[in-house]
Design a protein around this motif. Structure first.
Motif, short mmCIF file in Angstrom:
data_model
loop_
_atom_site.label_atom_id
_atom_site.label_comp_id
_atom_site.label_asym_id
_atom_site.label_seq_id
_atom_site.Cartn_x
_atom_site.Cartn_y
_atom_site.Cartn_z
N ILE A 1 -15.99 6.73 6.43
CA ILE A 1 -15.13 5.55 6.24
C ILE A 1 -14.40 5.66 4.92
N VAL A 2 -15.17 6.01 3.92
CA VAL A 2 -14.55 6.18 2.59
C VAL A 2 -13.46 7.25 2.67
N HIS A 3 -13.84 8.32 3.26
CA HIS A 3 -12.87 9.40 3.41
C HIS A 3 -11.69 8.96 4.25
N GLY A 4 -12.02 8.31 5.31
CA GLY A 4 -10.98 7.83 6.21
C GLY A 4 -10.08 6.81 5.54
N SER A 5 -10.69 5.97 4.72
CA SER A 5 -9.89 4.95 4.04
C SER A 5 -8.95 5.59 3.03
N GLN A 6 -9.45 6.63 2.42
CA GLN A 6 -8.57 7.34 1.49
C GLN A 6 -7.38 7.94 2.21
N ALA A 7 -7.65 8.54 3.34
CA ALA A 7 -6.58 9.11 4.14
C ALA A 7 -5.64 8.02 4.62
N LEU A 8 -6.23 6.92 5.00
CA LEU A 8 -5.43 5.80 5.48
C LEU A 8 -4.51 5.29 4.39
N VAL B 1 -0.53 5.17 4.69
CA VAL B 1 0.14 3.89 4.54
C VAL B 1 1.22 3.99 3.47
N ALA B 2 0.81 4.58 2.38
CA ALA B 2 1.78 4.74 1.30
C ALA B 2 2.98 5.56 1.74
N LEU B 3 2.69 6.61 2.49
CA LEU B 3 3.77 7.46 3.00
C LEU B 3 4.74 6.67 3.86
N LEU B 4 4.17 5.97 4.82
CA LEU B 4 5.01 5.26 5.78
C LEU B 4 5.80 4.12 5.14
N LEU B 5 5.20 3.55 4.16
CA LEU B 5 5.92 2.47 3.46
C LEU B 5 7.21 3.00 2.86
N HIS B 6 7.15 4.25 2.47
CA HIS B 6 8.35 4.86 1.91
C HIS B 6 9.36 5.27 2.96
N VAL B 7 8.81 5.74 4.09
CA VAL B 7 9.67 6.42 5.06
C VAL B 7 10.19 5.48 6.14
N LEU C 1 -6.25 -6.14 4.85
CA LEU C 1 -6.81 -5.37 3.73
C LEU C 1 -5.97 -5.60 2.49
N PRO C 2 -6.59 -5.73 1.36
CA PRO C 2 -5.79 -5.90 0.13
C PRO C 2 -5.11 -4.58 -0.29
N ALA C 3 -3.98 -4.76 -0.88
CA ALA C 3 -3.23 -3.57 -1.29
C ALA C 3 -2.81 -3.72 -2.75
N ALA C 4 -2.34 -2.62 -3.30
CA ALA C 4 -1.93 -2.65 -4.70
C ALA C 4 -0.61 -3.39 -4.85
N GLY C 5 -0.44 -3.91 -6.03
CA GLY C 5 0.82 -4.59 -6.33
C GLY C 5 0.91 -5.98 -5.75
N GLY C 6 -0.22 -6.64 -5.56
CA GLY C 6 -0.21 -8.02 -5.06
C GLY C 6 0.26 -8.13 -3.62
#
Lengths: 172, 530
Positions: free
Chosen positions: B23-30, B34-40, B91-96
């Protein structure tokens, strides 16, 4: 090679066509036809709904089917598409669309040849002329029809051609 | 019972830990995806498929406006099918921010999918997509770098994502750069699991990473995240043969050019480095080469040199020009003595102050004859000495003494020169020892003047055997010379003119040799007729 198996009436056994670029070419032409139909405003509605194959693929389900079933599914779907697009041609008056539709029909026929080269059994329509089944549905617009055509080729046909044991035996 | 419980507990713990890790590993990948897609991806909800039959959709909302997860409803509908709903998680995310997820575990490909998101029955997002074109894969695993054995090359190999039916649609992007550098190169490779990187620097550490993407007619998606960079050093390089050969050629060309320059300026350089010692050889032709530096010898054979004349040497070596012979009787004619040829030559060639003397000398030479018998001469001289004739003018003329006439005329030709040669001895001795030559010369010079004709000639009395001493004219003066063979005595001169007889001696210079007495055995005077 293409000209060789597009000739009708060839009885001698064909060499297996394993190159998927052929299919890719057909798919792209089908996309062009769909795009052209969407651009054209007239003749988008069919006089009556036509039966078209289901294009959805659930891999879990697909993999549970054997090769024969898969082949049947593809062949019947192609036959249905052939029927539907054939009837579409009569209703369309635009000459540009005519060329696209003709192209699509030619491609369907070519795919049939490819399948035959891979020793995939041809589909025989059931008696009565009406093919039903769980894997069909009815569409009433030309654009939907052509979209089904594209998705069918991208999906099931592609899956079938990319996983024929005949082609894999040679490469592996 | 306790054992079973313990075993169960243990198994549960292990599974829990494993799951947590995954899960930890998966969450890191997730999080990465997520960060990638937010950009793209611009559309909402953002959806991606990781495998063959899954789909993950999410959307983002600000923390202030965000509601709870149950406020949202995620409705999806396949073509020709009924709608379904997906459970939303937050899920909470960075940057509020807050992220809302929906995950489908069974999907259908090659069929359009409609997605609608409602928040409290309010449609907030609407999207239609094909799942087979939104693949976002995990990065390739097991990226390894190996050396190919060739310089400037590295081989990168990796494990492709395990997706069925999609191998031919797989595309990879390899990024490599020198360790520490930000500028790198990118290479794309299709449907392969290895790549050879070329054109690398030798002996340098390189950083390589890779990402994957589905890019086919059937399947498509987004670029995956980069793998962790892998470092590898290329094999150290040998000297590039091209560079070595080029440098050799350039050095050869430069050497040749310098040689050419040196050779063309050879003489100049030699002059500068090894200057020539100047020699006077050019001015003295043949002095060093022929005579080996012997200056005297060279003078003897030299035709050049205005200031070098053998005359100077000879004039110093050889005696004065006059030679006198005496004969008493009418014997065989005594050959006139001859002056030494060398003296005559010297005389002949003299050009200085004694030019007059020169002429006199030449005149003297011509009158002399050879005297083959010195004994006879000595006898004659003795007889003269013993019987001195009275010194009268006429007797002088008619005496049997030997007379020598000095002709004032220059005889042409120089034939008596040879005759003169052998009679050099007596006169030589006289004149060499006496050294009154200067006196005599001057006297002779004055003689010349007194003669009036300016010329003097000499004649021996031997020429006139019958005492036919021809008067030569008024210009003659004569003097008696007594020659003993060793010494000579000069009597005062008297003129040949009969008119002048008795008038006295015209010229009263006395020639006296300064020879010591022991050398004068016979003092017989020799008459010298002028």
């Amino acid at each position: 090679m293409l000209l060789e198996w597009t000739k009708p009436g060839l009885s001698n056994p064909l060499r297996p066509i394993c190159d998927l670029r052929v299919l890719k070419h057909f798919i792209e032409e089908a996309r062009d036809a769909e795009a052209a139909m969407l651009a054209c405003k007239e003749g988008r509605g069919l006089p009556e709904p036509v039966t078209v194959p289901q294009t959805k693929v659930d891999f879990n389900v697909w993999e549970r089917k054997n090769a024969l079933e898969q082949a049947q599914e593809v062949q019947s779907g192609l036959w249905l598409l052939n029927q539907a697009i054939g009837s579409l041609r009569a209703t369309v008056t635009n000459t540009a669309l005519h060329s696209h539709i003709d192209n699509s029909l030619r491609n369907i026929f070519s795919i049939g040849q490819v399948l035959r080269s891979l020793n995939i059994q041809e589909y025989t329509p059931p008696a009565g002329g009406v093919a039903g089944g769980e894997e069909t549905w009815r569409v009433s617009s030309a654009s939907e029809l052509l979209q089904v055509h594209v998705n069918f080729l991208r999906g099931k046909v592609h899956l079938l051609l990319s996983n024929t044991p005949v082609c894999h035996q040679g490469s592996s | 019972m306790t054992n079973d419980n313990l075993t169960k507990l243990l198994v549960f713990c292990v599974l829990f830990c494993a799951q947590k890790t995954s899960i930890v590993h998966g969450s890191q990948a997730l999080e990465t995806k997520v960060a990638l897609l937010l950009h793209v991806e611009p559309e909402n909800p953002k959806c991606f498929a990781e495998g063959m039959s899954d789909l993950t959709c999410f959307w983002e909302e600000d923390e202030e406006r965000a509601g709870s997860a149950d406020q949202y409803s995620f409705i999806y509908t396949y073509q020709n099918e009924n709608s379904s709903e997906c459970a939303v998680t937050a899920l909470p995310a960075a940057g509020g921010k807050r992220l809302y997820f929906c995950r489908l575990s069974r999907t259908q490909l090659f069929v359009p999918l409609d997605i609608r998101v409602f928040r409290d029955d309010l449609l907030i997002h609407n999207r239609s997509l094909f799942i087979e074109v939104v693949f976002l894969l995990d990065p390739p695993s097991n990226l390894t770098l190996t050396s190919t054995g060739t310089q400037g090359q590295l081989k990168a190999s990796w494990l492709p994502p395990s997706l069925k039916y999609m191998g031919d649609s797989m595309m990879y992007e390899v990024s490599y750069a020198m360790a520490g550098s930000h500028i790198g190169k990118v290479e794309e490779v299709q449907a392969s699991s290895e790549l050879i990187l070329r054109g690398l620097q030798s002996g340098t550490k390189y950083k390589v990473r890779i990402r994957a993407k589905l890019d086919g007619i059937s399947y498509s998606g987004y670029w995956s995240a980069w793998t962790d960079p892998v470092l590898m050093e290329t094999i150290p390089g040998d000297l590039d043969p091209l560079i070595v050969s080029l440098s050799l050629i350039i050095s050869l060309v430069l050497t040749l050019l310098s040689l050419i320059v040196l050779m063309s300026h050879r003489r100049f350089l030699l002059k500068k480095i090894w200057p020539i010692i100047p020699t006077p050889e050019s001015k003295f032709q043949g002095l060093f080469k022929v005579y080996g530096g012997d200056f005297q010898e060279w003078l003897g054979h030299s035709t050049g040199g205005l200031w070098l004349r053998p005359a100077y040497f000879y004039s110093e070596e050889f005696p004065a020009p006059l030679e006198v012979l005496s004969e008493v009787s009418l014997g065989p004619a005594l050959p006139s003595s001859a002056l030494p040829p060398k003296a005559s030559e010297a005389l002949g060639e003299e050009e200085d102050e004694d030019k007059k003397l020169k002429r006199v000398d030449s005149a003297l030479m011509e009158g002399w004859r050879e005297t083959p018998q010195e004994h006879w001469l000595m006898d004659q001289l003795q007889s003269i000495h013993q019987h001195p004739a009275p010194r009268t003018q006429s007797s002088l003329l008619e005496s049997h003494d030997a007379y020598v006439t000095l002709n004032s005329q220059n005889h042409s030709g120089e034939e008596p020169l040879d005759d003169i040669l052998e009679e050099t001895l007596p006169l030589q001795v006289l004149f060499a020892s006496g050294r009154t030559s200067s006196e005599s010369r001057s006297d002779l010079g004055s003689l010349q003047q007194s003669s009036g004709s300016g010329r003097l000639s000499s004649q021996s009395s031997f020429e006139y055997p019958n005492h036919t001493w021809p008067p030569k004219g008024s210009g003659y003066t004569y003097m008696a010379v007594a020659d003993s063979g060793v010494s000579m005595d000069y009597s005062p001169m008297s003129s040949s003119k009969i008119d002048d007889i008795g008038k006295g001696v015209i010229y009263t210079n006395e020639y006296k040799n300064e020879i010591p007495a022991h050398r004068r055995p016979i003092g017989t005077p020799i008459h010298f007729a002028f």
